[in-house]
Design an enzyme around this catalytic site. Sequence first.
Site, mmCIF file in Angstrom:
data_model
loop_
_atom_site.group_PDB
_atom_site.id
_atom_site.type_symbol
_atom_site.label_atom_id
_atom_site.label_comp_id
_atom_site.label_asym_id
_atom_site.label_seq_id
_atom_site.Cartn_x
_atom_site.Cartn_y
_atom_site.Cartn_z
ATOM 1 N N GLY A 103 1.289 -5.000 1.086
ATOM 2 C CA GLY A 103 -0.131 -4.907 0.205
ATOM 3 C C GLY A 103 0.794 -5.771 -1.149
ATOM 4 O O GLY A 103 0.080 -6.578 -2.012
ATOM 5 N N ASN B 135 3.882 -7.383 6.799
ATOM 6 C CA ASN B 135 5.272 -7.394 8.017
ATOM 7 C C ASN B 135 4.200 -5.881 8.481
ATOM 8 O O ASN B 135 5.164 -4.981 9.155
ATOM 9 C CB ASN B 135 6.380 -6.459 7.443
ATOM 10 C CG ASN B 135 6.359 -5.066 5.736
ATOM 11 O OD1 ASN B 135 5.002 -5.077 5.758
ATOM 12 N ND2 ASN B 135 7.319 -4.107 5.808
ATOM 13 N N GLU B 136 3.363 -5.819 8.513
ATOM 14 C CA GLU B 136 2.152 -4.563 8.972
ATOM 15 C C GLU B 136 3.443 -4.059 10.481
ATOM 16 O O GLU B 136 3.201 -3.105 10.617
ATOM 17 C CB GLU B 136 0.681 -4.117 8.705
ATOM 18 C CG GLU B 136 0.062 -4.303 7.865
ATOM 19 C CD GLU B 136 0.575 -5.544 6.778
ATOM 20 O OE1 GLU B 136 1.136 -6.621 7.184
ATOM 21 O OE2 GLU B 136 -0.431 -5.592 5.864
ATOM 22 N N LEU C 159 0.724 -1.199 -0.237
ATOM 23 C CA LEU C 159 0.235 0.285 0.002
ATOM 24 C C LEU C 159 0.916 0.967 -0.114
ATOM 25 O O LEU C 159 1.874 1.123 0.470
ATOM 26 C CB LEU C 159 -0.520 0.223 0.846
ATOM 27 C CG LEU C 159 -1.882 -1.116 1.839
ATOM 28 C CD1 LEU C 159 -3.073 -0.929 2.452
ATOM 29 C CD2 LEU C 159 -2.427 -1.671 -0.411
HETATM 30 C C1 LIG Z 1 -7.301 -2.525 16.767
HETATM 31 C C2 LIG Z 1 -8.374 -2.251 15.396
HETATM 32 C C3 LIG Z 1 -7.123 -2.205 14.529
HETATM 33 C C4 LIG Z 1 -8.472 -1.147 12.393
HETATM 34 C C5 LIG Z 1 -7.762 -2.244 11.596
HETATM 35 C C6 LIG Z 1 -8.654 -1.487 10.764
HETATM 36 C C7 LIG Z 1 -7.406 -2.009 9.240
HETATM 37 C C8 LIG Z 1 -5.549 -2.062 9.318
HETATM 38 C C9 LIG Z 1 -5.193 -0.828 9.016
HETATM 39 C C10 LIG Z 1 -4.050 -0.816 8.458
HETATM 40 C C11 LIG Z 1 -3.795 -1.627 7.806
HETATM 41 C C12 LIG Z 1 -2.709 -1.457 6.576
HETATM 42 C C13 LIG Z 1 -2.101 -2.084 5.570
HETATM 43 C C14 LIG Z 1 -0.786 -1.173 4.840
HETATM 44 C C15 LIG Z 1 -0.257 -2.690 4.343
HETATM 45 C C16 LIG Z 1 0.411 -2.202 3.299
HETATM 46 O O1 LIG Z 1 1.070 -2.767 2.491
HETATM 47 S S1 LIG Z 1 1.553 -1.057 4.084
HETATM 48 C C17 LIG Z 1 2.832 -0.329 3.219
HETATM 49 C C18 LIG Z 1 4.201 -2.281 3.844
HETATM 50 N N1 LIG Z 1 5.411 -1.530 2.764
HETATM 51 C C19 LIG Z 1 6.064 -1.695 2.850
HETATM 52 O O2 LIG Z 1 6.954 -1.875 4.065
HETATM 53 C C20 LIG Z 1 7.453 -1.614 1.741
HETATM 54 C C21 LIG Z 1 8.470 -0.285 1.800
HETATM 55 N N2 LIG Z 1 9.923 -0.396 1.354
HETATM 56 C C22 LIG Z 1 10.195 -1.006 0.955
HETATM 57 O O3 LIG Z 1 10.757 -2.426 1.841
HETATM 58 C C23 LIG Z 1 11.623 -0.465 0.210
HETATM 59 O O4 LIG Z 1 11.061 0.943 -0.163
HETATM 60 C C24 LIG Z 1 11.195 -1.337 -0.899
HETATM 61 C C25 LIG Z 1 9.690 -1.772 -1.211
HETATM 62 C C26 LIG Z 1 12.233 -2.976 -0.718
HETATM 63 C C27 LIG Z 1 12.461 -1.302 -2.459
HETATM 64 O O5 LIG Z 1 13.837 -0.568 -1.315
HETATM 65 P P1 LIG Z 1 14.689 0.131 -2.716
HETATM 66 O O6 LIG Z 1 16.223 0.389 -1.763
HETATM 67 O O7 LIG Z 1 14.741 -0.386 -3.321
HETATM 68 O O8 LIG Z 1 13.622 1.616 -2.335
HETATM 69 P P2 LIG Z 1 13.614 2.853 -1.734
HETATM 70 O O9 LIG Z 1 13.711 2.139 -0.212
HETATM 71 O O10 LIG Z 1 14.320 3.319 -1.472
HETATM 72 O O11 LIG Z 1 12.382 3.771 -1.704
HETATM 73 C C28 LIG Z 1 12.265 4.325 -3.432
HETATM 74 C C29 LIG Z 1 11.581 5.080 -2.899
HETATM 75 O O12 LIG Z 1 10.049 4.634 -2.387
HETATM 76 C C30 LIG Z 1 9.402 4.589 -1.538
HETATM 77 N N3 LIG Z 1 8.648 4.109 -0.957
HETATM 78 C C31 LIG Z 1 9.634 2.501 -0.267
HETATM 79 N N4 LIG Z 1 7.819 2.182 -0.553
HETATM 80 C C32 LIG Z 1 6.887 3.047 -0.338
HETATM 81 C C33 LIG Z 1 5.097 2.235 -0.422
HETATM 82 N N5 LIG Z 1 5.010 1.446 0.244
HETATM 83 N N6 LIG Z 1 4.917 3.900 -0.473
HETATM 84 C C34 LIG Z 1 5.026 4.529 -0.704
HETATM 85 N N7 LIG Z 1 6.180 5.012 -1.165
HETATM 86 C C35 LIG Z 1 7.479 4.045 -0.578
HETATM 87 C C36 LIG Z 1 9.940 5.527 -0.232
HETATM 88 O O13 LIG Z 1 10.390 6.747 0.599
HETATM 89 C C37 LIG Z 1 11.529 6.029 -1.319
HETATM 90 O O14 LIG Z 1 11.023 7.517 -1.670
HETATM 91 P P3 LIG Z 1 11.954 8.400 -1.517
HETATM 92 O O15 LIG Z 1 13.149 8.662 -0.513
HETATM 93 O O16 LIG Z 1 11.215 10.079 -1.349
HETATM 94 O O17 LIG Z 1 13.274 8.210 -3.049
#
Ligand SMILES: CCCCC/C=C\C/C=C\CC/C=C/CC(=O)SCCNC(=O)CCNC(=O)[C@H](O)C(C)(C)COP(=O)(O)OP(=O)(O)OC[C@H]1O[C@@H](n2cnc3c(N)ncnc32)[C@H](O)[C@@H]1OP(=O)(O)O
Length: 325
Positions: free
Chosen positions: A176, A200-201, A131
Site C-alpha cells: 500500500g 509484495n502481497e 495497508l
Molecule cells: C483470487 C481472488 C482475489 C480476490 C482479491 C480481492 C482483493 C485483494 C485481497 C487482498 C489485498 C490486500 C492488499 C494488501 C496490500 C498491503 O499493503 S498489505 C501490507 C503490506 N506491508 C508489509 O508487508 C510491510 C510490513 N512491515 C515491514 O516490512 C516493516 O514493518 C517495515 C515497514 C519495513 C518497518 O520495519 P521496522 O523494522 O522499522 O519496524 P517493525 O517491522 O519492527 O514494525 C514496527 C511495528 O509496526 C507493525 N507493522 C509493520 N507493518 C505493519 C502493517 N502494514 N500493518 C500493521 N502493523 C504493521 C509491526 O508488526 C511492529 O509492531 P510491534 O511488533 O507491535 O512493534
Amino acid sequence: MAMALRAASRVLLRAGSRLGRREAVDGARRFANKRVLVETEGAAGATRIAVMKFRNPPVNSLSLDFLTEFVISLEKLENDKSIRGVILTSDSLKRGNQTKVAATEKTEEKRATRDHGGRLQERPGIFSAGLDLLEMYGRNPAHYAEYWKAVQELWLRLYLSSLTLMSAINGASPAGGCLLAITCDYRIMADNPKYTIGLNESLLGIVAPFWLKDNYVNTIGHRAAERALQLGTLFPPAEALKVGVVDEVVPEDQVHSKTLSVMAKWLAIPDHSRQLTKTMMRKATADNLIKQREADIQNFASFISRDSIQKSLHMYLEKLKHKKG
Ligand SMILES: CCCCC/C=C\C/C=C\CC/C=C/CC(=O)SCCNC(=O)CCNC(=O)[C@H](O)C(C)(C)COP(=O)(O)OP(=O)(O)OC[C@H]1O[C@@H](n2cnc3c(N)ncnc32)[C@H](O)[C@@H]1OP(=O)(O)O
C-alpha cells in the site's frame, strides 16, 4: 461517478468532523488532523503547492482512520483553487525533542524513538508500511467491507486527482506504500539501499487487487509487473529506477528540494491540457473499478475472511513481531 465521489466524501467529512482534530491552523498555510500534516508553500495569491506528511506511528500504515483523514485533507486541497501541486511524503524524520529509549532488549530497540512525553514517534526511514494488517486480520466481514471501501476511495481519489501529485519517497514503501507512490504523476526516491518499494502481497499469501495490478502494469509494463507481482519483489532504489517504479533516485537530503524543482517544471504546463491528458491516460483503468466497486468489496471481504488467508496473515504478523531488529 462524480456524484458517487461527492456522496462518499460527505460521509467521510462527517466521520472526519467526529474524529478529526484540527491541531494547528495558520491561515491557509498549515493544517493538520491527527495523522496527516499539510503544509503549503508559495506566496499567498500565487500558485502554491502543498506537502502532505504522513504521521501515523510507528510505520505509517494505512489504517481506517488514516485513510479517512487522508481523503479529507486531499479534498480540502482539491477545493483550494490556489493549490495546483501536492507532494506526498512521510513525516518520519527524527525531530529534535526526542530521546532514545535504552535499547537493551529487542522490543525496545524496535521502538526506540519516543518523545519526552513517552509518546510513540514515527520511525525514520518509512514512507508507509502499506495497508494496516490489523484492519485485515481477526475482524468481521462488515469491517473488511468498510475498510476496503476506504482503500478503494483513497486509490480512486489519488489516481484521478486533477492536481499534479508527486511522491517524495523517504523510506520503505511496500504494498500500500507503493500504491500511494504509483498513483502519483512523478516519484522521487531517496538513495538508501535500506529502503525498498514494490507490491509484495504474494509474500504475505494475499493478492494485489486487479485495479492496483493495472496501475502497476501502467507504470512498469506488463512483463515486469507480471514477474514482480508473482515474486512480491521489493526493489531497492537503483532497481526501482531501472524497472520504472520510480522516476528518479537522489541523495536522501535532496529528496524534498528535488521534488520541489521537478514540481515547478510540471506546474509550468497549462493545467487544463495536463489534466485532460491525465484523464485520457487513466480513465479506463479507474472506470474498471468504478463499474464494479461493490463486487470488488464483496470479493475482498470473502477472500480475506478465508481461514487460509487469516492463517497466512497471522504467520506474517508473527514474523514481523519476532524478526531481528
Ligand atoms: C483470487 C481472488 C482475489 C480476490 C482479491 C480481492 C482483493 C485483494 C485481497 C487482498 C489485498 C490486500 C492488499 C494488501 C496490500 C498491503 O499493503 S498489505 C501490507 C503490506 N506491508 C508489509 O508487508 C510491510 C510490513 N512491515 C515491514 O516490512 C516493516 O514493518 C517495515 C515497514 C519495513 C518497518 O520495519 P521496522 O523494522 O522499522 O519496524 P517493525 O517491522 O519492527 O514494525 C514496527 C511495528 O509496526 C507493525 N507493522 C509493520 N507493518 C505493519 C502493517 N502494514 N500493518 C500493521 N502493523 C504493521 C509491526 O508488526 C511492529 O509492531 P510491534 O511488533 O507491535 O512493534
